[in-house]
Design an enzyme around this catalytic site. Structure first.
Site, PDB file in Angstrom:
ATOM      1  N   CYS A  91      -4.194  16.931  -6.750  1.00  0.00           N
ATOM      2  CA  CYS A  91      -3.866  17.306  -8.125  1.00  0.00           C
ATOM      3  C   CYS A  91      -4.261  18.742  -8.465  1.00  0.00           C
ATOM      4  O   CYS A  91      -3.715  19.327  -9.387  1.00  0.00           O
ATOM      5  CB  CYS A  91      -4.546  16.362  -9.114  1.00  0.00           C
ATOM      6  SG  CYS A  91      -4.028  14.647  -8.948  1.00  0.00           S
ATOM      7  N   HIS A 348       1.630  15.172 -15.959  1.00  0.00           N
ATOM      8  CA  HIS A 348       0.841  15.592 -14.806  1.00  0.00           C
ATOM      9  C   HIS A 348       1.753  15.729 -13.588  1.00  0.00           C
ATOM     10  O   HIS A 348       1.753  14.879 -12.695  1.00  0.00           O
ATOM     11  CB  HIS A 348      -0.264  14.553 -14.564  1.00  0.00           C
ATOM     12  CG  HIS A 348      -1.220  14.886 -13.476  1.00  0.00           C
ATOM     13  ND1 HIS A 348      -1.347  16.138 -12.903  1.00  0.00           N
ATOM     14  CD2 HIS A 348      -2.143  14.091 -12.829  1.00  0.00           C
ATOM     15  CE1 HIS A 348      -2.279  16.113 -11.977  1.00  0.00           C
ATOM     16  NE2 HIS A 348      -2.774  14.880 -11.916  1.00  0.00           N
ATOM     17  N   CYS A 378      -9.969  16.712 -11.403  1.00  0.00           N
ATOM     18  CA  CYS A 378     -10.271  15.838 -10.283  1.00  0.00           C
ATOM     19  C   CYS A 378      -9.092  15.833  -9.316  1.00  0.00           C
ATOM     20  O   CYS A 378      -7.953  16.099  -9.695  1.00  0.00           O
ATOM     21  CB  CYS A 378     -10.576  14.427 -10.773  1.00  0.00           C
ATOM     22  SG  CYS A 378      -9.268  13.719 -11.810  1.00  0.00           S
ATOM     23  N   GLY A 380      -7.425  13.940  -5.527  1.00  0.00           N
ATOM     24  CA  GLY A 380      -7.442  12.840  -4.579  1.00  0.00           C
ATOM     25  C   GLY A 380      -8.357  13.119  -3.401  1.00  0.00           C
ATOM     26  O   GLY A 380      -8.474  14.255  -2.941  1.00  0.00           O
TER      27      GLY A 380
END
Length: 392
Positions: A91, A348, A378, A380
């Site tokens: 992300c 997102h 944050c 993955g």
């Protein structure tokens, strides 16, 4: 000592990341090319001066495969000598692209560079790059014999361990839509959004924002990650995260023009902000989404700033527990957090979210007169980036 400065930063409006979404008929190469072209025209920039283009994309398969950033550079009409590369830090891919770009300027390797990102989740579905393969191998299986979990379970673990109630999650999600709708209505997004030509006109308004959303309407949604095996393994989970407190699947692209301060002056361009401090960390890959905490601690330590010295916070709303636990851990003023809504409302698009947040951060600092802004998200696998910028 040279500074790495942000001259301009843009994004597309969000499109729902599924068939029928506003951007679903736009090839991701063309989606990214559009924001690159906009940076060139808005700043009367000779694209031959660009030393490199660094792009983020998570699902690098199918239409997003084979170095999509290079293809977008060519599609945008940049000279063939302008190189490009595509990176994946999940992300945070385009936030990491911005780090690499700015660090290249600080190292003297670049004078002019573009950081960008794209994700067409309608055309290249999430997880499609795995292609039903066993993705971990023996080493991961040995180290984590109980197995790693998907992000929805990680979000539930955060909610349980930080004691975030269902009401708190729903209230925060409703806040995201309310603030995003208010910002759109006031014109706060107008100078950051690049219109995308589509079949019925030009798409230039975030499709994922639902102005009528309330905590009461969200309360009727069922939890979306319920899993028997996870419930047995993690008995503290009582299933509080719903589609309403999660970011939606999204199509979008974004891009940031970064230069040395000296080159910007030579070109007659006014820098809008400078990169102050960077951090990137790894964290527990099971909790996964908690990396924003050590990333923020590290960037604050390196910057010499305290949380109260920062005027604007952009903490990616992958799921509502993430910004809520971040604010609780740092005692952050919620009025400074995601002031124009976040990913729950604005979407997102995985590879594009980093430079999307940066775009909104720069504009919010300018509109509020703030000096310092922090962005963190944050990622993955249990990672996170954090960036501090200073408005100029």
């Amino acid at each position: 000592m040279t500074s790495a400065v942000i001259v301009d930063t843009v994004r597309t409006a969000s499109g729902r990341g599924k068939p029928g979404g506003a951007l679903a008929e736009v090839h991701p190469v063309d989606l990214l090319a559009g924001v690159l072209r906009s940076l060139r025209t808005r700043n009367d920039l000779d694209p031959a001066l660009v030393d490199d283009v660094i792009g983020g994309c998570v699902s690098q398969v199918g239409e997003q495969s084979f170095n999509i950033t290079r293809k977008a550079v060519l599609a945008a009409g940049f000279p063939e000598h302008v190189p490009a590369t595509t990176i994946d830090r999940q992300c945070g891919s385009s936030q990491q692209a911005a780090h690499f770009a700015a660090q290249g300027v600080l190292a003297g390797a670049y004078d002019v560079v573009i950081a960008c990102g794209v994700e067409s989740m309608s055309r290249v579905p999430m997880f499609s790059s795995i292609q039903d393969a066993e993705q971990y191998g023996a080493g991961i299986a040995d180290r984590y014999p109980e197995g790693l979990v998907q992000q929805g379970i990680a979000a539930e673990l955060l909610a349980a361990r930080w004691k975030l109630s269902r009401d708190e999650l729903d209230d925060f999600a409703a806040r995201s839509h309310r603030l995003a709708a208010r910002a759109a209505e006031s014109g706060a997004f107008d100078r950051e959004i690049v219109g995308v030509p589509v079949a019925d006109g030009v798409h230039e308004r975030d499709e994922t924002v639902r102005p009528a959303t309330t905590a009461e309407s969200l309360a009727g949604l069922r939890p979306c990650f319920v899993d028997e095996a996870a419930a047995t393994r993690f008995p503290e989970i009582d299933w509080r995260v719903t589609p309403g407190s999660s970011s939606p699947l999204t199509d979008g692209a974004s891009a940031t023009l970064i230069m040395s301060e000296e080159r910007a002056a030579a070109l007659g361009l006014r820098p809008r902000a400078r990169f102050h401090t960077f951090s990137v960390v790894g964290d527990d890959p099971t909790l996964m989404l908690s990396g924003v905490l050590p990333a923020t601690r590290r960037v604050l330590e390196r910057s010499g700033l305290g949380i109260d010295d920062l005027d604007v916070f952009e903490v990616n709303e992958a799921f509502a527990p993430v910004p809520l636990l971040w604010a609780a851990e740092f005692g952050a003023d919620l009025d400074r957090l995601n002031q124009r809504g976040g990913a729950i409302a604005l979407g997102h698009p995985l590879g594009a979210s980093g430079t999307r947040l940066l775009t909104t951060l720069v504009n919010t600092l300018e509109d509020t007169g703030g000096r310092y802004g922090l962005q963190t998200m944050c990622e993955g696998g249990g990672m996170a980036n954090a960036t501090v910028i200073e408005r100029l």
